[in-house]
Design an enzyme around this catalytic site. Structure first.
Site, PDB file in Angstrom:
ATOM      1  N   ARG A 114      -3.534   6.599   0.712  1.00 48.63           N
ATOM      2  CA  ARG A 114      -4.260   7.915   0.906  1.00 48.63           C
ATOM      3  C   ARG A 114      -3.117   9.124   2.135  1.00 48.63           C
ATOM      4  NH1 ARG A 114      -9.732   5.363   3.813  1.00 48.63           N
ATOM      5  NH2 ARG A 114      -7.930   4.063   3.072  1.00 48.63           N
ATOM      6  N   ASP A 138      -6.954  -2.720  -7.430  1.00 52.68           N
ATOM      7  CA  ASP A 138      -7.433  -3.521  -5.834  1.00 52.68           C
ATOM      8  C   ASP A 138      -7.502  -4.982  -6.094  1.00 52.68           C
ATOM      9  OD1 ASP A 138      -8.183  -2.656  -2.840  1.00 52.68           O
ATOM     10  OD2 ASP A 138      -9.931  -3.851  -3.533  1.00 52.68           O
ATOM     11  N   ARG A 174       0.635  -1.161   0.362  1.00 51.79           N
ATOM     12  CA  ARG A 174       0.062  -0.468  -0.071  1.00 51.79           C
ATOM     13  C   ARG A 174       1.097   1.155  -0.348  1.00 51.79           C
ATOM     14  NH1 ARG A 174      -5.759  -0.572   1.370  1.00 51.79           N
ATOM     15  NH2 ARG A 174      -5.787  -2.387   1.158  1.00 51.79           N
ATOM     16  N   ARG A 197      -6.931  10.867  -6.741  1.00 49.56           N
ATOM     17  CA  ARG A 197      -8.430  10.943  -6.271  1.00 49.56           C
ATOM     18  C   ARG A 197      -8.981  11.396  -6.116  1.00 49.56           C
ATOM     19  NH1 ARG A 197     -12.555   7.629  -4.717  1.00 49.56           N
ATOM     20  NH2 ARG A 197     -12.019   6.734  -2.647  1.00 49.56           N
TER      21      ARG A 197
HETATM   22  O1  1CP Z   1       0.579   0.751  -3.078  1.00 48.83           O
HETATM   23  C1  1CP Z   1      -0.155  -0.129  -3.082  1.00 48.83           C
HETATM   24  O2  1CP Z   1      -0.415  -1.209  -2.140  1.00 48.83           O
HETATM   25  C2  1CP Z   1      -2.043   0.234  -4.151  1.00 48.83           C
HETATM   26  C3  1CP Z   1      -2.624  -1.380  -4.490  1.00 48.83           C
HETATM   27  C4  1CP Z   1      -3.821  -1.676  -3.471  1.00 48.83           C
HETATM   28  C5  1CP Z   1      -3.514  -3.397  -3.389  1.00 48.83           C
HETATM   29  C6  1CP Z   1      -2.289  -4.021  -3.509  1.00 48.83           C
HETATM   30  C7  1CP Z   1      -4.935  -1.376  -3.130  1.00 48.83           C
HETATM   31  C8  1CP Z   1      -5.376   0.012  -3.075  1.00 48.83           C
HETATM   32  N1  1CP Z   1      -5.790  -2.599  -2.462  1.00 48.83           N
HETATM   33  C9  1CP Z   1      -4.855  -3.647  -2.383  1.00 48.83           C
HETATM   34  C10 1CP Z   1      -4.754  -4.721  -2.025  1.00 48.83           C
HETATM   35  C11 1CP Z   1      -5.991  -5.495  -1.503  1.00 48.83           C
HETATM   36  N2  1CP Z   1      -6.739  -4.752  -1.470  1.00 48.83           N
HETATM   37  C12 1CP Z   1      -5.494  -5.823   0.214  1.00 48.83           C
HETATM   38  C13 1CP Z   1      -5.140  -6.590   0.311  1.00 48.83           C
HETATM   39  C14 1CP Z   1      -4.344  -5.982   1.045  1.00 48.83           C
HETATM   40  C15 1CP Z   1      -4.781  -5.856   2.374  1.00 48.83           C
HETATM   41  O3  1CP Z   1      -5.085  -6.401   3.268  1.00 48.83           O
HETATM   42  O4  1CP Z   1      -3.851  -4.665   2.574  1.00 48.83           O
HETATM   43  C16 1CP Z   1      -7.432  -6.127   0.433  1.00 48.83           C
HETATM   44  C17 1CP Z   1      -8.190  -6.698   1.239  1.00 48.83           C
HETATM   45  C18 1CP Z   1      -8.525  -4.993  -0.607  1.00 48.83           C
HETATM   46  C19 1CP Z   1      -9.234  -4.599  -0.220  1.00 48.83           C
HETATM   47  C20 1CP Z   1      -9.475  -3.218  -0.354  1.00 48.83           C
HETATM   48  N3  1CP Z   1      -9.962  -2.507  -0.713  1.00 48.83           N
HETATM   49  C21 1CP Z   1      -9.683  -2.937   1.588  1.00 48.83           C
HETATM   50  C22 1CP Z   1      -9.832  -3.416   2.599  1.00 48.83           C
HETATM   51  C23 1CP Z   1     -11.206  -3.288   2.481  1.00 48.83           C
HETATM   52  C24 1CP Z   1     -11.446  -3.704   5.143  1.00 48.83           C
HETATM   53  O5  1CP Z   1     -11.721  -5.812   5.050  1.00 48.83           O
HETATM   54  O6  1CP Z   1     -11.127  -3.278   5.344  1.00 48.83           O
HETATM   55  C25 1CP Z   1      -9.800  -1.475   1.112  1.00 48.83           C
HETATM   56  C26 1CP Z   1     -10.032  -0.270   1.899  1.00 48.83           C
HETATM   57  C27 1CP Z   1      -9.704  -0.976   0.368  1.00 48.83           C
HETATM   58  C28 1CP Z   1      -9.485   0.319  -1.617  1.00 48.83           C
HETATM   59  C29 1CP Z   1      -7.923   0.737  -1.719  1.00 48.83           C
HETATM   60  N4  1CP Z   1      -7.614  -0.704  -1.776  1.00 48.83           N
HETATM   61  C30 1CP Z   1      -6.313   0.557  -2.847  1.00 48.83           C
HETATM   62  C31 1CP Z   1      -6.807   1.807  -1.847  1.00 48.83           C
HETATM   63  C32 1CP Z   1      -5.486   2.657  -2.007  1.00 48.83           C
HETATM   64  C33 1CP Z   1      -8.174   1.563  -1.256  1.00 48.83           C
HETATM   65  C34 1CP Z   1      -8.561   2.848  -0.780  1.00 48.83           C
HETATM   66  C35 1CP Z   1      -9.560   3.740  -0.932  1.00 48.83           C
HETATM   67  C36 1CP Z   1      -8.938   5.432  -1.627  1.00 48.83           C
HETATM   68  O7  1CP Z   1      -8.954   5.863  -1.986  1.00 48.83           O
HETATM   69  O8  1CP Z   1     -10.352   5.591  -1.266  1.00 48.83           O
END
Ligand code: 1CP
Length: 346
Positions: free
Chosen positions: A29, A75, A25, A38
């Site tokens: 944000r 994602d 990540r 974003r």
């Molecule tokens: O730099 C990077 O790593 C960005 C790319 C990336 C990756 C590899 C994002 C962007 N998401 C992920 C993987 C991801 N997404 C996982 C596996 C890794 C981990 O456990 O962190 C999971 C479970 C998700 C699902 C997801 N997407 C969540 C979690 C939900 C929960 O169960 O609490 C969330 C909040 C997202 C949204 C998301 N994905 C990525 C970002 C930057 C965001 C935030 C959204 C925003 O900008 O509002």
């Protein structure tokens, strides 16, 4: 030919000049420049599906910190989206999906062999990145593991205990297996398209692997990972694959050897000594600083980072966090950690 890029060398078990480093990540944000893009993109999925913007946010942490790897900005939930399950990202709430909990729900999904048609903009982002990244930076493509993606598809949102998916898996394992099989196929197609577009390494996130007891872990986490790894190896011999079976604990030993993955990403709950003795003997280890140490910063962050480096830093090793960077992380703490890791030598 031996690879030159630091991250690829570590994955191949070769010596490196300094420890390679990236952070899960690393785009997101906590960076003001991410929040700006974003806001311009509108929805989160719009950002993922707009190649110029997804490319830009992937590059932001590379410019700021000089990480050894860039991870495609996307994602894990784009796969259910491509399978035709409605996915929305609500501000402050995280992902929301229309839950699937029976065979009729599975039958309504579109064919896993066709996910790549929906995800073309993602592969265009990869192709752009493979041209725009500095030559020493490795491009990582990724997907969620079938079990973790299934927890969102069945639960309809993130949950602390993954109860909905577990109950389906326990009450009707052969039905639930059908969902896992669909996801194995869709994931292999999605990852293959990323590799064809220029991804050099793939990482598979099994964020919720640790919630499964041993027999279910073996069936729904280990075996699908092995299937994905074997199918990818058949298509792309020598492709490095990193797995992140978060929370697997002692089951990580079997997971590493039986799946045949190249690298194992470890969470914060794994002791570096144990990882050195039980896992690093099998291959490259990646991890595992607590993301909250990066929020706190200071002497405590430095002491924990040095402990990890001194234990695992002789390699093969990639410095990373034990889970993703959290939004409240001060960007200057990341800079301080990067400086410390880059300067460290065994
Ligand atoms: O730099 C990077 O790593 C960005 C790319 C990336 C990756 C590899 C994002 C962007 N998401 C992920 C993987 C991801 N997404 C996982 C596996 C890794 C981990 O456990 O962190 C999971 C479970 C998700 C699902 C997801 N997407 C969540 C979690 C939900 C929960 O169960 O609490 C969330 C909040 C997202 C949204 C998301 N994905 C990525 C970002 C930057 C965001 C935030 C959204 C925003 O900008 O509002």
């Amino acid at each position: 030919m031996l690879p030159e890029k630091k991250l690829l060398r570590a994955l191949a078990g070769l010596e490196t000049q300094g420890v390679p480093l990236w952070m899960m990540r690393q785009a997101g944000r906590y960076l003001p420049e991410y929040r700006e893009v974003r806001a311009r993109a509108g929805g989160f999925l719009d950002l993922c599906y707009t190649p110029e913007l997804a490319e830009e946010v992937t590059l932001q942490p590379i410019r700021r910190y000089g990480f050894d790897a860039a991870i495609l900005f996307s994602d894990i939930l784009v796969v259910p989206d491509a399978l035709g399950q409605k996915v929305a990202f609500k501000e402050g709430e995280g992902p929301v999906l229309e839950p699937i909990s029976d065979m009729a729900g599975l039958a309504a999904l579109s064919s896993p062999s066709r996910v790549t048609a929906h995800l073309k903009p993602v592969y265009e982002t990869v192709a752009r990145l493979s041209k725009s990244l500095p030559p020493e930076v490795t491009l990582i493509g990724f997907a969620g593991a079938p079990w973790t993606v299934a927890t969102y598809m069945v639960g309809g949102k993130g949950s602390p205990d993954q109860a909905a998916a577990k109950l389906w898996a326990y009450r009707a394992p052969d039905e639930f297996q059908k969902l896992i099989d669909i996801l194995v196929e869709a994931t292999v197609e999605h990852l293959s398209a990323q590799v064809m577009a220029g991804a050099e390494v793939i990482q598979i996130f099994d964020t919720w692997a640790g919630s499964l007891p041993e027999l279910a872990f073996e069936r729904f986490a280990l075996r699908p990972m092995k299937a994905i790894r074997d199918l990818m190896q058949a298509r792309f011999p020598g492709l490095p694959v990193i797995a992140f079976p978060r929370g697997a604990g002692a089951m990580a030993v079997r997971y590493f050897s039986e799946t045949g993955v190249t690298g194992l990403s470890i969470d914060t709950g794994v002791s570096p000594e144990w990882a050195r003795d039980a896992l690093q003997v099998q291959g490259c280890v990646q991890g595992n600083l607590d993301p909250l140490l990066l929020v706190a910063g200071g002497a405590e962050m430095r002491a924990h980072a040095l402990h990890i480096l001194e234990t695992l830093g002789k390699g093969p090793f990639i410095f990373n966090l034990g889970h993703g960077i959290v939004p409240q992380t001060p960007p200057e703490h990341v800079a301080e950690l990067v400086e410390l890791v880059k300067a460290w030598r065994p």
